[in-house]
Scaffold this active site. Sequence first.
Site, PDB file in Angstrom:
ATOM      1  N   ASP A 190       0.867  -1.178   0.000  1.00  0.00           N
ATOM      2  CA  ASP A 190       0.000   0.000   0.000  1.00  0.00           C
ATOM      3  C   ASP A 190       0.907   1.233   0.000  1.00  0.00           C
ATOM      4  O   ASP A 190       2.109   1.132   0.265  1.00  0.00           O
ATOM      5  CB  ASP A 190      -0.895   0.004   1.251  1.00  0.00           C
ATOM      6  CG  ASP A 190      -1.788   1.239   1.295  1.00  0.00           C
ATOM      7  OD1 ASP A 190      -2.391   1.563   0.257  1.00  0.00           O
ATOM      8  OD2 ASP A 190      -1.841   1.899   2.343  1.00  0.00           O
ATOM      9  N   SER A 191       0.306   2.368  -0.250  1.00  0.00           N
ATOM     10  CA  SER A 191       1.060   3.624  -0.201  1.00  0.00           C
ATOM     11  C   SER A 191       1.531   3.928   1.229  1.00  0.00           C
ATOM     12  O   SER A 191       2.391   4.765   1.420  1.00  0.00           O
ATOM     13  CB  SER A 191       0.181   4.761  -0.703  1.00  0.00           C
ATOM     14  OG  SER A 191      -1.007   4.810   0.047  1.00  0.00           O
ATOM     15  N   TYR A 226      -0.453   8.590  -2.297  1.00  0.00           N
ATOM     16  CA  TYR A 226      -0.464   8.349  -3.744  1.00  0.00           C
ATOM     17  C   TYR A 226      -1.681   9.017  -4.395  1.00  0.00           C
ATOM     18  O   TYR A 226      -1.714   9.210  -5.592  1.00  0.00           O
ATOM     19  CB  TYR A 226      -0.557   6.847  -4.034  1.00  0.00           C
ATOM     20  CG  TYR A 226       0.711   6.049  -3.854  1.00  0.00           C
ATOM     21  CD1 TYR A 226       1.831   6.581  -3.210  1.00  0.00           C
ATOM     22  CD2 TYR A 226       0.775   4.744  -4.324  1.00  0.00           C
ATOM     23  CE1 TYR A 226       2.978   5.817  -3.039  1.00  0.00           C
ATOM     24  CE2 TYR A 226       1.918   3.977  -4.169  1.00  0.00           C
ATOM     25  CZ  TYR A 226       3.018   4.517  -3.517  1.00  0.00           C
ATOM     26  OH  TYR A 226       4.145   3.759  -3.358  1.00  0.00           O
ATOM     27  N   CYS A 282      -3.598  -0.966  -2.221  1.00  0.00           N
ATOM     28  CA  CYS A 282      -3.854   0.459  -2.474  1.00  0.00           C
ATOM     29  C   CYS A 282      -4.815   0.613  -3.661  1.00  0.00           C
ATOM     30  O   CYS A 282      -4.547   0.110  -4.759  1.00  0.00           O
ATOM     31  CB  CYS A 282      -2.532   1.151  -2.778  1.00  0.00           C
ATOM     32  SG  CYS A 282      -2.702   2.896  -3.146  1.00  0.00           S
ATOM     33  N   GLU A 294      -5.931   9.944   9.297  1.00  0.00           N
ATOM     34  CA  GLU A 294      -4.552   9.840   9.804  1.00  0.00           C
ATOM     35  C   GLU A 294      -4.345  10.744  11.024  1.00  0.00           C
ATOM     36  O   GLU A 294      -3.510  10.453  11.878  1.00  0.00           O
ATOM     37  CB  GLU A 294      -3.558  10.168   8.694  1.00  0.00           C
ATOM     38  CG  GLU A 294      -3.661   9.125   7.581  1.00  0.00           C
ATOM     39  CD  GLU A 294      -2.379   8.835   6.858  1.00  0.00           C
ATOM     40  OE1 GLU A 294      -1.510   9.706   6.838  1.00  0.00           O
ATOM     41  OE2 GLU A 294      -2.280   7.720   6.303  1.00  0.00           O
ATOM     42  N   CYS A 354     -10.918   3.041  -1.002  1.00  0.00           N
ATOM     43  CA  CYS A 354      -9.682   3.585  -0.424  1.00  0.00           C
ATOM     44  C   CYS A 354      -9.384   2.780   0.832  1.00  0.00           C
ATOM     45  O   CYS A 354     -10.300   2.461   1.600  1.00  0.00           O
ATOM     46  CB  CYS A 354      -9.864   5.063  -0.071  1.00  0.00           C
ATOM     47  SG  CYS A 354      -8.437   5.784   0.763  1.00  0.00           S
ATOM     48  N   HIS A 359      -8.228   3.585   3.606  1.00  0.00           N
ATOM     49  CA  HIS A 359      -8.530   4.206   4.900  1.00  0.00           C
ATOM     50  C   HIS A 359     -10.010   4.183   5.272  1.00  0.00           C
ATOM     51  O   HIS A 359     -10.347   4.286   6.447  1.00  0.00           O
ATOM     52  CB  HIS A 359      -8.077   5.669   4.901  1.00  0.00           C
ATOM     53  CG  HIS A 359      -6.596   5.861   4.929  1.00  0.00           C
ATOM     54  ND1 HIS A 359      -5.751   5.344   3.969  1.00  0.00           N
ATOM     55  CD2 HIS A 359      -5.804   6.514   5.815  1.00  0.00           C
ATOM     56  CE1 HIS A 359      -4.513   5.685   4.266  1.00  0.00           C
ATOM     57  NE2 HIS A 359      -4.518   6.393   5.382  1.00  0.00           N
TER      58      HIS A 359
HETATM   59  N1  DGL Z   1      -3.809   3.875  -0.055  1.00  0.00           N
HETATM   60  C1  DGL Z   1      -4.467   4.934  -0.796  1.00  0.00           C
HETATM   61  C2  DGL Z   1      -5.662   4.330  -1.562  1.00  0.00           C
HETATM   62  O1  DGL Z   1      -6.219   3.310  -1.190  1.00  0.00           O
HETATM   63  C3  DGL Z   1      -4.943   6.047   0.114  1.00  0.00           C
HETATM   64  C4  DGL Z   1      -3.826   6.890   0.703  1.00  0.00           C
HETATM   65  C5  DGL Z   1      -3.029   7.623  -0.353  1.00  0.00           C
HETATM   66  O2  DGL Z   1      -3.531   8.601  -0.936  1.00  0.00           O
HETATM   67  O3  DGL Z   1      -1.909   7.182  -0.601  1.00  0.00           O
HETATM   68  O4  DGL Z   1      -6.044   4.881  -2.562  1.00  0.00           O
END
Ligand code: DGL
Length: 228
Positions: free
Chosen positions: A14-15, A46, A77, A156, A188, A190
């Site tokens: 993941d990012s 990302y 991600c 976050e 996403c 999160h």
């Molecule tokens: N992991 C990213 C996603 O699921 C969210 C956080 C980011 O913007 O990197 O798109």
Amino acid sequence: MPATHDPRPIGVFDSGLGGLTSLREVFRSLPSESVVYFGDTARVPYGNKSSATVIRFSLEIASFLVKQNIKCLLVACNTSSSYALDALGARLSIPVIGVIEPSVKAAVAASPRGRVGVIGTLGTVGSGAYPAAIARALPGASVISRACPLFVPLIEEGWSDHPVTRAVAEEYLTELRSAGLESLILGCTHYPLITPLLASLMGPAVKLVDSGAEAARAVGLLLRQRGQ
Ligand code: DGL
């Protein structure tokens, strides 16, 4: 576990740390598997980066994980899944599972009238990857997408249960709430962390689809099919 269980780990990336929501689902549904997790905390987020950058980062991470002898790669991600899945599939000789197809399958199954909502980062929503996959799975479906870029920083910050996050969610979800949706894809990593807030705003008639959980199930299915 099949008699031929392949002891190599599953690679997950993941990012950043958001993909731990997917990892939790992998451990829940596949407790005997081991995992190598890569969270790109140095370069997160990302969601507002260009497709070329996200593809480059994703290929770099995949190359690192392949060196760890993984048996398959889960792209947790959503932004990477939106931009880089084809490039990853073309580059790697192991199976690559993204979050989009599994989530779309679950959303379509929960939407007999084809009314599906999608929320995600600017990159995920801007890429059009979810509506394209929904159109392939259910031609004629009606899809409403909304980028929710403030959700990641709010979550976050630890403000998952906070009046500011509720006010932001009310603003973002205005159109989605009055669209007669049957399902809403949380596109996403999160967003599962604010499921109670999203559920209270969308109401019980809308099935919330957790992309990480659906992808974890898809990994389990793939490993069973391959006898791994
Ligand atoms: N992991 C990213 C996603 O699921 C969210 C956080 C980011 O913007 O990197 O798109």
